[in-house]
Design a protein around this motif. Structure first.
Motif, PDB file in Angstrom:
ATOM      1  N   GLU A 235       0.692  -1.110  -0.100  1.00 13.60           N
ATOM      2  CA  GLU A 235       0.060   0.079  -0.040  1.00 13.60           C
ATOM      3  C   GLU A 235       0.896   1.073  -0.082  1.00 13.60           C
ATOM      4  OE1 GLU A 235      -3.173  -0.044  -0.407  1.00 13.60           O
ATOM      5  OE2 GLU A 235      -3.292  -2.412  -0.202  1.00 13.60           O
ATOM      6  N   PRO A 236      -0.027   2.428  -0.504  1.00 14.27           N
ATOM      7  CA  PRO A 236       1.142   3.558  -0.252  1.00 14.27           C
ATOM      8  C   PRO A 236       1.564   3.881   1.128  1.00 14.27           C
ATOM      9  CG  PRO A 236      -0.925   4.020  -1.557  1.00 14.27           C
ATOM     10  CD  PRO A 236      -1.091   2.554  -1.159  1.00 14.27           C
ATOM     11  N   GLY A 237       2.938   4.470   1.104  1.00 11.81           N
ATOM     12  CA  GLY A 237       3.494   4.581   2.487  1.00 11.81           C
ATOM     13  C   GLY A 237       4.031   3.468   3.098  1.00 11.81           C
ATOM     14  N   GLU A 238       3.987   2.100   2.758  1.00  7.01           N
ATOM     15  CA  GLU A 238       4.324   0.827   3.127  1.00  7.01           C
ATOM     16  C   GLU A 238       5.535   0.675   2.763  1.00  7.01           C
ATOM     17  OE1 GLU A 238       2.287  -3.247   4.296  1.00  7.01           O
ATOM     18  OE2 GLU A 238       1.438  -2.340   2.545  1.00  7.01           O
ATOM     19  N   ILE A 239       6.134  -0.050   3.612  1.00  5.04           N
ATOM     20  CA  ILE A 239       7.601  -0.810   3.477  1.00  5.04           C
ATOM     21  C   ILE A 239       7.597  -2.312   3.605  1.00  5.04           C
ATOM     22  CG2 ILE A 239      10.253  -0.783   4.200  1.00  5.04           C
ATOM     23  CD1 ILE A 239       9.874   1.925   5.242  1.00  5.04           C
ATOM     24  N   ARG A 240       7.869  -3.061   2.785  1.00  4.60           N
ATOM     25  CA  ARG A 240       7.763  -4.374   2.857  1.00  4.60           C
ATOM     26  C   ARG A 240       9.068  -5.316   2.461  1.00  4.60           C
ATOM     27  NH1 ARG A 240       2.280  -6.545   2.896  1.00  4.60           N
ATOM     28  NH2 ARG A 240       3.383  -8.425   3.242  1.00  4.60           N
ATOM     29  N   ASP A 241       9.484  -6.183   3.259  1.00  9.37           N
ATOM     30  CA  ASP A 241      10.433  -7.050   3.067  1.00  9.37           C
ATOM     31  C   ASP A 241      10.169  -8.286   2.312  1.00  9.37           C
ATOM     32  OD1 ASP A 241      12.198  -5.359   4.207  1.00  9.37           O
ATOM     33  OD2 ASP A 241      12.322  -6.255   5.877  1.00  9.37           O
TER      34      ASP A 241
ATOM     35  N   PRO B 121      16.655 -11.597  -1.361  1.00  9.71           N
ATOM     36  CA  PRO B 121      16.157 -10.683  -0.624  1.00  9.71           C
ATOM     37  C   PRO B 121      15.733  -9.102  -1.099  1.00  9.71           C
ATOM     38  CG  PRO B 121      18.279 -10.896   0.002  1.00  9.71           C
ATOM     39  CD  PRO B 121      18.064 -11.983  -1.093  1.00  9.71           C
ATOM     40  N   VAL B 122      14.753  -8.864  -1.073  1.00  9.01           N
ATOM     41  CA  VAL B 122      14.415  -7.383  -1.630  1.00  9.01           C
ATOM     42  C   VAL B 122      13.627  -6.669  -0.446  1.00  9.01           C
ATOM     43  CG1 VAL B 122      13.128  -6.361  -3.364  1.00  9.01           C
ATOM     44  CG2 VAL B 122      14.344  -8.082  -3.750  1.00  9.01           C
ATOM     45  N   GLN B 123      13.700  -5.371  -0.458  1.00  4.21           N
ATOM     46  CA  GLN B 123      12.947  -4.481   0.165  1.00  4.21           C
ATOM     47  C   GLN B 123      12.350  -3.449  -0.556  1.00  4.21           C
ATOM     48  OE1 GLN B 123      13.815  -1.161   3.301  1.00  4.21           O
ATOM     49  NE2 GLN B 123      13.478  -2.618   4.576  1.00  4.21           N
ATOM     50  N   VAL B 124      11.157  -3.277  -0.628  1.00  7.34           N
ATOM     51  CA  VAL B 124      10.203  -2.447  -1.282  1.00  7.34           C
ATOM     52  C   VAL B 124       9.622  -1.158  -0.613  1.00  7.34           C
ATOM     53  CG1 VAL B 124       8.351  -2.153  -3.110  1.00  7.34           C
ATOM     54  CG2 VAL B 124       9.825  -4.422  -2.904  1.00  7.34           C
ATOM     55  N   ARG B 125       9.719   0.025  -0.873  1.00  4.97           N
ATOM     56  CA  ARG B 125       9.387   1.075  -0.433  1.00  4.97           C
ATOM     57  C   ARG B 125       8.104   1.803  -1.271  1.00  4.97           C
ATOM     58  NH1 ARG B 125      13.291   3.631   4.073  1.00  4.97           N
ATOM     59  NH2 ARG B 125      14.176   1.660   4.838  1.00  4.97           N
TER      60      ARG B 125
ATOM     61  N   LEU C 183       9.590   7.853   1.727  1.00 10.22           N
ATOM     62  CA  LEU C 183       9.302   8.331   0.585  1.00 10.22           C
ATOM     63  C   LEU C 183       8.039   9.275   0.475  1.00 10.22           C
ATOM     64  CD1 LEU C 183       9.905   5.403  -1.849  1.00 10.22           C
ATOM     65  CD2 LEU C 183      11.441   6.876  -1.320  1.00 10.22           C
ATOM     66  N   THR C 184       8.056  10.331  -0.101  1.00 12.40           N
ATOM     67  CA  THR C 184       7.029  11.015  -0.223  1.00 12.40           C
ATOM     68  C   THR C 184       6.182  10.680  -1.570  1.00 12.40           C
ATOM     69  OG1 THR C 184       8.279  12.916  -1.357  1.00 12.40           O
ATOM     70  CG2 THR C 184       7.937  13.069   0.929  1.00 12.40           C
ATOM     71  N   ARG C 185       6.743  10.162  -2.654  1.00  8.16           N
ATOM     72  CA  ARG C 185       6.372   9.724  -3.689  1.00  8.16           C
ATOM     73  C   ARG C 185       7.302   8.647  -4.459  1.00  8.16           C
ATOM     74  NH1 ARG C 185       8.592  12.618  -8.633  1.00  8.16           N
ATOM     75  NH2 ARG C 185       6.482  12.155  -9.676  1.00  8.16           N
ATOM     76  N   GLY C 186       6.622   7.845  -5.377  1.00 16.46           N
ATOM     77  CA  GLY C 186       7.181   7.123  -6.198  1.00 16.46           C
ATOM     78  C   GLY C 186       7.408   5.885  -5.429  1.00 16.46           C
ATOM     79  N   GLY C 187       8.228   4.946  -5.881  1.00 16.14           N
ATOM     80  CA  GLY C 187       8.774   3.808  -5.272  1.00 16.14           C
ATOM     81  C   GLY C 187      10.346   3.418  -5.421  1.00 16.14           C
ATOM     82  N   LEU C 188      10.715   2.632  -4.271  1.00 19.09           N
ATOM     83  CA  LEU C 188      12.337   2.200  -4.301  1.00 19.09           C
ATOM     84  C   LEU C 188      12.401   0.696  -4.033  1.00 19.09           C
ATOM     85  CD1 LEU C 188      14.998   3.471  -4.192  1.00 19.09           C
ATOM     86  CD2 LEU C 188      14.705   3.858  -1.752  1.00 19.09           C
ATOM     87  N   ILE C 189      13.136   0.032  -4.997  1.00 19.23           N
ATOM     88  CA  ILE C 189      13.396  -1.393  -4.805  1.00 19.23           C
ATOM     89  C   ILE C 189      14.709  -1.624  -4.567  1.00 19.23           C
ATOM     90  CG2 ILE C 189      13.274  -3.622  -5.885  1.00 19.23           C
ATOM     91  CD1 ILE C 189      11.227  -2.496  -7.753  1.00 19.23           C
ATOM     92  N   LEU C 190      14.973  -1.935  -3.176  1.00 15.91           N
ATOM     93  CA  LEU C 190      16.374  -2.177  -2.765  1.00 15.91           C
ATOM     94  C   LEU C 190      16.782  -3.533  -2.697  1.00 15.91           C
ATOM     95  CD1 LEU C 190      16.023   0.303   0.245  1.00 15.91           C
ATOM     96  CD2 LEU C 190      17.057   0.802  -1.881  1.00 15.91           C
ATOM     97  N   VAL C 191      17.957  -3.791  -3.446  1.00 15.27           N
ATOM     98  CA  VAL C 191      18.165  -5.387  -3.687  1.00 15.27           C
ATOM     99  C   VAL C 191      19.784  -5.364  -3.122  1.00 15.27           C
ATOM    100  CG1 VAL C 191      18.343  -7.401  -5.122  1.00 15.27           C
ATOM    101  CG2 VAL C 191      16.924  -5.369  -5.798  1.00 15.27           C
ATOM    102  N   PRO C 192      20.171  -5.505  -1.897  1.00 13.24           N
ATOM    103  CA  PRO C 192      21.485  -5.665  -1.461  1.00 13.24           C
ATOM    104  C   PRO C 192      22.413  -6.641  -1.967  1.00 13.24           C
ATOM    105  CG  PRO C 192      19.865  -6.454   0.280  1.00 13.24           C
ATOM    106  CD  PRO C 192      19.236  -6.116  -0.839  1.00 13.24           C
ATOM    107  N   VAL C 193      21.827  -7.825  -2.417  1.00 18.34           N
ATOM    108  CA  VAL C 193      22.407  -8.713  -2.957  1.00 18.34           C
ATOM    109  C   VAL C 193      21.786  -9.598  -4.111  1.00 18.34           C
ATOM    110  CG1 VAL C 193      23.862 -11.152  -2.825  1.00 18.34           C
ATOM    111  CG2 VAL C 193      24.067  -9.285  -1.139  1.00 18.34           C
ATOM    112  N   VAL C 194      21.992  -9.161  -5.306  1.00 16.03           N
ATOM    113  CA  VAL C 194      21.582  -9.941  -6.430  1.00 16.03           C
ATOM    114  C   VAL C 194      21.988 -11.200  -6.737  1.00 16.03           C
ATOM    115  CG1 VAL C 194      20.780  -9.648  -9.164  1.00 16.03           C
ATOM    116  CG2 VAL C 194      21.046  -7.561  -7.841  1.00 16.03           C
ATOM    117  N   ASN C 195      23.375 -11.574  -6.687  1.00 11.50           N
ATOM    118  CA  ASN C 195      23.875 -12.808  -7.206  1.00 11.50           C
ATOM    119  C   ASN C 195      24.039 -13.501  -5.642  1.00 11.50           C
ATOM    120  OD1 ASN C 195      25.288 -15.095  -7.893  1.00 11.50           O
ATOM    121  ND2 ASN C 195      26.980 -13.845  -9.016  1.00 11.50           N
ATOM    122  N   VAL C 196      22.979 -14.204  -5.059  1.00  9.32           N
ATOM    123  CA  VAL C 196      23.074 -14.465  -3.890  1.00  9.32           C
ATOM    124  C   VAL C 196      23.990 -15.886  -3.777  1.00  9.32           C
ATOM    125  CG1 VAL C 196      21.158 -13.456  -2.859  1.00  9.32           C
ATOM    126  CG2 VAL C 196      20.846 -15.778  -4.318  1.00  9.32           C
TER     127      VAL C 196
END
Length: 367
Positions: free
Chosen positions: A17-23, A40-44, A81-94
């Protein structure tokens, strides 16, 4: 391919949802025992609509400076975040990460395998999964890298500046050095750009290290981009100078021997100036390695010895008659981030002042 049919809001059965952070854990394959293998991914998600940016690290499993930077962002509760989305991927090649390896178990290079093939090799399938799930949801991408094994890189951004969108976001990132290039075939950034997701890379430091000044630079740059896109509040931090590099060159040794460097990562060099001196194990000078042109030191070997043909120093060529960056670099205050990075990266190599006598040294005659 990047049709944006997938959105930041929906990940399988998970709704963000808007304003939510999910792992999230995005399963892409399975082990020999049948256990799932996931990224592992964090989505904001911001409150208001806006662009979606992915930030990835460790596409090469041993390049983890970017992992440290992304973890700082993940643990920063002030990053709202005030707008948009951010996908954080600390390790791609696990799979490479767990094996302390640049590659996947099938010995293929993930960063030469994009956009991948869902029916191909392990690496090709993985590349396709990441491309569909992450790039396919994003409007921009930032991919964090380091130098390859036994080398170190001074912070630089690499991007195809023929795309005005990339010129804008790389300028916002705020790196002093930008190399104008599209990237090799099969690389994440090139493939993402071809799929209409402008992506650039940030190169800095060494493999298997999380270097504090490098991560500070990466975090600052990512925040700058988010501010420039109106995704977070704050002020952008400008670098002390900016220069675009159109051509680079590796300087190689002609004689074997122990290396004493006369420059450090980030230093400005002039044509014919001494970069390093090779000497025998008994201390006899063999060769003064000179710069072939004016430029800035992008990267260096961290191995203290060299043999003929081995790379010693990576130069970004700069016309110092037109570009006065050396005046800025020579007057850096001690607490300037660029100076602190230069000093930190220098701890991996031996730097000494060149001996004036050595300017005339050439490979010794065989006895």
């Amino acid at each position: 391919m990047n049709s944006k049919s997938l959105t930041i809001a929906q990940w399988g059965e998970t709704q963000i949802e808007p304003g939510e952070i999910r792992d999230l854990e995005l399963r892409f394959s399975e082990s020999y025992s049948g256990m799932g293998v996931a990224i592992p991914v964090q989505v904001r998600r911001g409150i208001e609509p806006g662009p979606t940016i992915f930030v990835s690290a460790a596409v090469h499993g041993d390049e983890i400076n970017g992992t440290g930077a992304i973890r700082q962002l993940i643990m920063d509760h002030s990053l709202q975040l005030t707008r948009g989305g951010l996908i954080l991927v600390p390790v791609v090649n696990v799979l490479g990460f767990e094996r302390h390896s640049r590659y996947l178990p099938d010995r293929r290079d993930l960063n030469r395998s994009f956009p991948g093939n869902p029916k191909g090799s392990l690496t090709s399938r993985f590349a396709n999964f990441f491309f569909e799930q992450i790039v396919g949801r994003s409007d921009f991408g930032i991919d964090l890298h380091t130098a390859s094994i036994r080398k170190t890189n001074f912070p630089n951004v690499r991007a195809d500046l023929s795309d005005p969108r990339l010129r804008e976001v790389t300028n916002a990132f705020g790196c002093t050095l930008t190399i104008n290039e599209g990237g090799p075939s099969g690389s994440l950034r090139r493939s993402a750009c071809e799929a209409d997701c402008p992506t650039f890379i940030f190169e800095a430091g060494e493999v298997w290290k999380v270097e504090s000044t490098v991560t500070e630079h990466a975090v600052r740059g990512i925040r700058n981009v988010l501010v420039s896109q109106g995704m977070i509040e704050g002020d952008m931090i400008d670098p002390p100078y900016r220069t675009v590099i159109e051509k680079t060159k590796w300087v190689r040794a002609e004689s074997s021997g122990f290396l004493d460097f006369h420059v450090a990562p980030g230093d400005i060099v002039t044509a014919s100036s001494a970069i390093a001196t090779t000497s025998s194990l008994l201390g006899k000078s063999r060769e003064v390695i000179e710069s072939p042109d004016d430029g800035v030191v992008l990267g260096m070997t961290t191995i203290p010895v060299a043999s003929p043909g081995e790379p010693v120093c990576h130069l970004g060529l700069v016309d110092l008659r037109e570009n006065r960056i050396h005046d800025v670099v020579e007057n850096f205050p001690a607490d300037e981030l660029q100076q602190r990075i230069r000093d930190d990266l220098s701890t991996s190599i031996s730097i000494v002042d060149p001996d004036p006598v050595d300017e005339e040294v050439r490979p010794e005659d065989e006895e």
